[in-house]
Design an enzyme around this catalytic site. Sequence first.
Site, PDB file in Angstrom:
ATOM      1  N   SER A   1       0.854  -1.194   0.000  1.00 34.57           N
ATOM      2  CA  SER A   1       0.000   0.000   0.000  1.00 34.57           C
ATOM      3  C   SER A   1       0.885   1.237   0.000  1.00 34.57           C
ATOM      4  CB  SER A   1      -0.917  -0.005   1.225  1.00 34.57           C
ATOM      5  OG  SER A   1      -1.789  -1.108   1.182  1.00 34.57           O
TER       6      SER A   1
ATOM      7  N   LYS B   1      -6.648   1.472  -3.838  1.00 37.62           N
ATOM      8  CA  LYS B   1      -6.529   0.746  -2.567  1.00 37.62           C
ATOM      9  C   LYS B   1      -6.738   1.680  -1.378  1.00 37.62           C
ATOM     10  CE  LYS B   1      -5.393  -2.131   0.714  1.00 37.62           C
ATOM     11  NZ  LYS B   1      -4.077  -2.773   0.820  1.00 37.62           N
TER      12      LYS B   1
ATOM     13  N   LYS C   1      -2.674   4.600   8.135  1.00 36.35           N
ATOM     14  CA  LYS C   1      -1.743   4.973   7.063  1.00 36.35           C
ATOM     15  C   LYS C   1      -2.486   5.085   5.737  1.00 36.35           C
ATOM     16  CE  LYS C   1       0.352   2.222   4.488  1.00 36.35           C
ATOM     17  NZ  LYS C   1       1.091   1.113   3.851  1.00 36.35           N
TER      18      LYS C   1
END
Length: 298
Positions: A95, A170, A239
């Site tokens: 990611s 994502k 995050k």
Amino acid sequence: MSVTLFLGLGRMGAPMARLHAAAFETRVYDVFAEAAKAVADASDAVAVSDLASQGADADVVILMLPTSRHVEEALQGDGLFARLPKGALVIDMGSSEPASTRALAAFAAGLGLEYVDAPVSGGIAKAETGELTIMVGGEDDAVARAMPHLETVGTSIVHVGPAGAGHAAKALNNLVSATNIAAATEAVTVAKHFGIEPATMVEVLNASTGMSQATQVKFPQHILPGTYASRFAYDLMLKDMGIAVQMAGEVGFAPVTGAAFTTLAEGRAGLGEHPDHTEIARVYARATGISIDEGQPL
């Protein structure tokens, strides 16, 4: 013969590497040597302990690393970009930040390398069975070349756009997922205040238009029982949310998800070390004094 170098063997990377090694000659590396050995012992992969000696004969590199900084360190400077042969393909399945991914892809193109971002969704359970959802960014030819590798670990693979688009998708998916958990927790907490049992309110949501993956899976499996064991870290969730909120800042109007991120970021301090992302429910419990699980401490 095709040789793949697979970097990053954490909770997601290890099962992915094992599945990949069943289809392709795969060398595995992790900063923790025991992680590479464990994957090699459980699969056809070969563990390597010195990354600096790797890359010259690899035609594919798969990265499953925690952040863009880790990806940049692995590739730039005296990293793999300096050793990979022309024509090699790099697939970043972690990611990462879309802006960093776009810059790395452009740099790779200048070296005669192909670059694809292909982050995954589905959690450890789907990683272990090879049923991940994969969002892919990159040029058509590079994506087509990456597809056989992606198919070893995923069943729903969508080419969403150019370099960086996979990582954008994502982050946005995880932003929505976390916001759904927060909104459902808010509703169930208020419901309990008005005399409705949490499980009953979740049943109502799942039979109505408020249904989401959060109410169908996260609540019955992890939140209502108080187990909080989805195995996706709260900090990784934050995050990804942070990346998406930064992206949304370029649009200039994202009040709903922005408020969710602020609430969950501020609530992180009260959760101790290594909380699960489903402990969003505990953020609400600590703020309201109303617990919706089966007895975990506030």
